[in-house]
Motif scaffolding. Structure first.
Motif, PDB file in Angstrom:
ATOM      1  N   THR A   1      47.170  16.807  94.443  1.00 25.76           N
ATOM      2  CA  THR A   1      48.323  17.564  93.954  1.00 25.76           C
ATOM      3  C   THR A   1      49.550  17.206  94.802  1.00 25.76           C
ATOM      4  O   THR A   1      49.436  16.551  95.845  1.00 25.76           O
TER       5      THR A   1
ATOM      6  N   ARG B   1      51.271  19.237  96.596  1.00 28.50           N
ATOM      7  CA  ARG B   1      51.080  19.886  97.904  1.00 28.50           C
ATOM      8  C   ARG B   1      50.181  19.032  98.809  1.00 28.50           C
ATOM      9  O   ARG B   1      50.491  18.809  99.994  1.00 28.50           O
TER      10      ARG B   1
ATOM     11  N   GLU C   1      51.518  22.437  92.711  1.00 32.31           N
ATOM     12  CA  GLU C   1      50.120  22.407  92.270  1.00 32.31           C
ATOM     13  C   GLU C   1      49.866  21.376  91.167  1.00 32.31           C
ATOM     14  O   GLU C   1      48.750  21.297  90.640  1.00 32.31           O
TER      15      GLU C   1
END
Length: 344
Positions: free
Chosen positions: A91, A93, A128
């Motif tokens: 992702t 992140r 996300e």
């Protein structure tokens, strides 16, 4: 502080010298852009700063500390590549915090840094998501965020906007300028695009053949070139350069410094010619004018002249630059300057 100093840097690949005795200071907090044609050595110099392509000889200093043989991970620099180098299975992140995990940064600190940096670069709502679902501009922001969480002294950028479309490149240039002002750290940026260099840099380093041709602010490098290469590389269309009769000395003037008239004028330089082509570019028009077996480009706000018509090319004295046989600028204090100007 994040000043970079190169001392007698030489880089060879086999027998080929790609950087030839480079001595250079990159000031703390500057937005320095290295530009030049393909193969000029600009990316090689960037890689030497990062430590991923060590020099053959010479030294590199960061804030006075010799980092010439220091491991890349110890240099406190971060690099943003042309192809983003984003992990597709992670992702946003996870991509941003990947380096932090490797450096054993605690989870709470990782979370804080990712949240803070993702807000700055405008991708907080994308944390996300997977990279495949994002646009080129968004992926570029991920690469920037991943560099920023390291809190480096120096950001190194290797043509980071070249994979974006023209409209997005313009907006990303603005964002990088604003980011530099916000972070107040040293940016070293490599590009072959002179528009990027002129619009973003506080200092431009123009290279050719492994040698620095000129280092100066965008204004100086455009208005006051040291040599013929610089004069013709910077500017679009490039500077018109013509030779004096029976001589290797040449003179040049920029297309936007020319005025076209239907009648002869008292301008310092006035030549009668014929418009060969006319290219309308919205607010500007580019004319090609031929005279005395020469062809020059004219950038004008006046679109009233038509192809195949006779016009006069007019240039003021202060807008003409002289170059010797080796391409070095002949300046006003040179003993031969006045003599050559009289021949015009």
């Amino acid at each position: 502080m994040a000043e970079i100093r190169f001392e007698n840097i030489v880089k060879k690949f086999g027998e080929k010298t790609v950087l030839d005795n480079i001595n250079l200071n990159i000031e703390d907090g500057s937005f320095t852009v290295m530009i030049g044609p393909s193969g000029c050595g600009k990316t090689t110099l960037l890689r030497i700063i990062a430590g991923i392509g060590p020099q053959t000889s010479g030294k590199v200093y960061l804030d006075g500390v010799d980092i010439s043989r220091m491991l890349p991970a110890k240099r406190n620099v971060a690099m943003v590549f042309q192809n983003y180098a984003i992990y597709p299975t992670m992702t946003v992140r996870e991509n941003i915090e990947f380096g932090l995990k490797n450096n054993k940064v605690p989870k709470d600190e990782r979370t804080r840094l990712v949240e803070e940096i993702s807000e700055i670069v405008g991708i907080h709502e994308l944390l996300e998501r997977k990279p495949a679902t994002l646009s080129g501009g968004q992926r570029q922001r991920i690469a920037l965020a991943r560099a920023m969480v390291k809190k480096p002294k120096v950001f190194l950028m290797d043509e980071p906007l070249s994979n974006l479309d023209a409209k997005l490149r313009v907006s990303m240039r603005t964002e990088l300028i604003e980011l530099h002002k916000k972070l107040k750290t040293t940016f070293v940026y490599v590009t072959h695009d002179q528009t990027e260099a002129m619009s973003m840099a506080t200092k431009i380093i123009l290279m050719n053949g492994g040698v620095i041709q000129q280092e100066a602010s965008p204004r100086v490098i455009y208005q006051d070139p040291n040599n013929l290469f610089t004069a013709q590389f910077i500017g679009s269309p490039q500077m018109n350069v013509l030779k004096f009769a029976a001589s290797d000395v040449s003179y040049g003037f920029r297309p936007e410094k020319v005025s076209l008239t239907s009648d002869a004028t008292q301008s310092f330089y006035c030549r009668k010619g014929t418009i060969v082509t006319k290219e309308m570019l919205g607010s500007e028009t580019i004319y090609q004018v031929r005279y005395d077996n020469n062809s020059v480009m004219v950038k004008s706000l006046d679109d009233s002249f038509e192809s195949d018509t006779e016009v006069y090319v007019n240039v003021n004295e202060e807008n003409i630059q002289l170059f010797d046989a080796s391409g070095v600028r002949i300046r006003a204090d040179h003993q031969d300057f006045a003599g050559w100007m009289q021949k015009l």
